[in-house]
Design an enzyme around this catalytic site. Structure first.
Site, PDB file in Angstrom:
ATOM      1  N   GLU A  71      49.768  50.191  37.313  1.00  0.00           N
ATOM      2  CA  GLU A  71      50.874  49.709  38.153  1.00  0.00           C
ATOM      3  C   GLU A  71      52.094  50.608  37.977  1.00  0.00           C
ATOM      4  O   GLU A  71      52.646  51.110  38.939  1.00  0.00           O
ATOM      5  CB  GLU A  71      51.223  48.267  37.796  1.00  0.00           C
ATOM      6  CG  GLU A  71      52.342  47.709  38.650  1.00  0.00           C
ATOM      7  CD  GLU A  71      52.771  46.319  38.233  1.00  0.00           C
ATOM      8  OE1 GLU A  71      53.347  45.627  39.089  1.00  0.00           O
ATOM      9  OE2 GLU A  71      52.561  45.922  37.077  1.00  0.00           O
ATOM     10  N   HIS A 129      46.256  44.781  38.691  1.00  0.00           N
ATOM     11  CA  HIS A 129      46.932  45.732  39.582  1.00  0.00           C
ATOM     12  C   HIS A 129      46.028  46.921  39.890  1.00  0.00           C
ATOM     13  O   HIS A 129      45.462  46.992  40.954  1.00  0.00           O
ATOM     14  CB  HIS A 129      48.292  46.180  39.035  1.00  0.00           C
ATOM     15  CG  HIS A 129      49.224  45.053  38.792  1.00  0.00           C
ATOM     16  ND1 HIS A 129      49.826  44.373  39.819  1.00  0.00           N
ATOM     17  CD2 HIS A 129      49.642  44.466  37.633  1.00  0.00           C
ATOM     18  CE1 HIS A 129      50.587  43.405  39.316  1.00  0.00           C
ATOM     19  NE2 HIS A 129      50.492  43.440  37.992  1.00  0.00           N
ATOM     20  N   ASP A 181      49.897  36.992  40.663  1.00  0.00           N
ATOM     21  CA  ASP A 181      50.659  37.604  39.576  1.00  0.00           C
ATOM     22  C   ASP A 181      51.501  36.536  38.898  1.00  0.00           C
ATOM     23  O   ASP A 181      50.981  35.725  38.153  1.00  0.00           O
ATOM     24  CB  ASP A 181      51.471  38.794  40.064  1.00  0.00           C
ATOM     25  CG  ASP A 181      51.827  39.752  38.924  1.00  0.00           C
ATOM     26  OD1 ASP A 181      51.251  39.620  37.828  1.00  0.00           O
ATOM     27  OD2 ASP A 181      52.661  40.623  39.122  1.00  0.00           O
ATOM     28  N   ASP A 182      52.777  36.492  39.148  1.00  0.00           N
ATOM     29  CA  ASP A 182      53.621  35.459  38.565  1.00  0.00           C
ATOM     30  C   ASP A 182      54.275  34.687  39.706  1.00  0.00           C
ATOM     31  O   ASP A 182      55.304  35.103  40.239  1.00  0.00           O
ATOM     32  CB  ASP A 182      54.683  36.081  37.650  1.00  0.00           C
ATOM     33  CG  ASP A 182      55.394  35.035  36.819  1.00  0.00           C
ATOM     34  OD1 ASP A 182      55.536  33.882  37.292  1.00  0.00           O
ATOM     35  OD2 ASP A 182      55.810  35.354  35.701  1.00  0.00           O
ATOM     36  N   SER A 236      51.844  40.707  25.060  1.00  0.00           N
ATOM     37  CA  SER A 236      52.877  41.439  25.789  1.00  0.00           C
ATOM     38  C   SER A 236      53.160  42.756  25.083  1.00  0.00           C
ATOM     39  O   SER A 236      53.595  42.768  23.934  1.00  0.00           O
ATOM     40  CB  SER A 236      54.153  40.602  25.889  1.00  0.00           C
ATOM     41  OG  SER A 236      55.137  41.336  26.563  1.00  0.00           O
TER      42      SER A 236
END
Length: 197
Positions: free
Chosen positions: A106, A127, A184-185, A47
């Site tokens: 993105e 993306h 995605d999530d 991340s």
């Protein structure tokens, strides 16, 4: 199925060790895949938002199990944490034989996608929306067969695109790019992969 997880994101709530999280995810996914009768590959996520130092801790946890993980992804705050901060991390990942995916294009422009390919060695772009604005970049993605992981619903929800009709996925396909649909999530978007199709 291919599943992604960020060891630090999962560890921080309960103050767990990232290595233990990686081990638990591998064990749980393996057991679930056997029970259901599907193949499941795992991608570890670094991340961006945690910064380069914490990304190294996350990477170390992932690399401890590199033989059981298919690839590494870079996700998070693309605009404020450029790929250059993570070059050494992805050098290590490639040296360990991991496939490279990078969320790019993105919330930042085409240059973010270009750098993900040229600096980090991305073989897939999560993306990639901004690539549609740069014909030379689309040529580069085509030439090296860099896949685009399209996340239509997520992109509409985050206002990365105005609506489904304005999503560049059709233009990517018309230009011969490799495109796959992703959720995605799903927990955040409230959708699943059949919904995306």
């Amino acid at each position: 199925v291919e599943l992604r997880f960020s060891p630090l994101f999962m560890a921080e709530v309960h103050n767990l060790k990232p290595e233990a999280v990686v081990e638990a995810v591998i064990d749980g996914v393996r057991a679930g895949a056997e029970e259901i009768g599907i193949q499941a590959n795992l991608l570890g996520i670094l991340s961006r938002t945690y910064g380069a130092e914490n990304a190294q801790k996350e990477l170390d946890a992932i690399l401890a199990y590199a033989d059981q993980i298919a690839g590494l992804d870079l996700a998070g705050d693309e605009a404020n944490y450029p790929v250059e901060l993570f070059e050494s991390h992805f050098d290590q990942a490639r040296d360990a034989g991991l496939n490279i995916t990078v969320h790019a294009g993105e919330s930042a422009g085409p240059e973010s996608v270009r750098k993900a390919v040229q600096i980090l060695g991305a073989k897939r772009i999560g993306h990639g929306i901004a690539a549609v604005n740069d014909p030379a970049l689309m040529d580069l993605l085509f030439k090296y067969q860099i896949g685009i992981e399209a996340n239509l619903t997520s992109n509409v929800q985050t206002s990365s695109v105005t609506d489904y009709a304005s999503h560049p996925v059709k233009k990517f396909l018309q230009n011969g790019l490799l495109v796959s649909l992703h959720s995605d999530d799903p927990a955040i978007s409230g959708i699943d992969l059949p919904y995306e199709y």
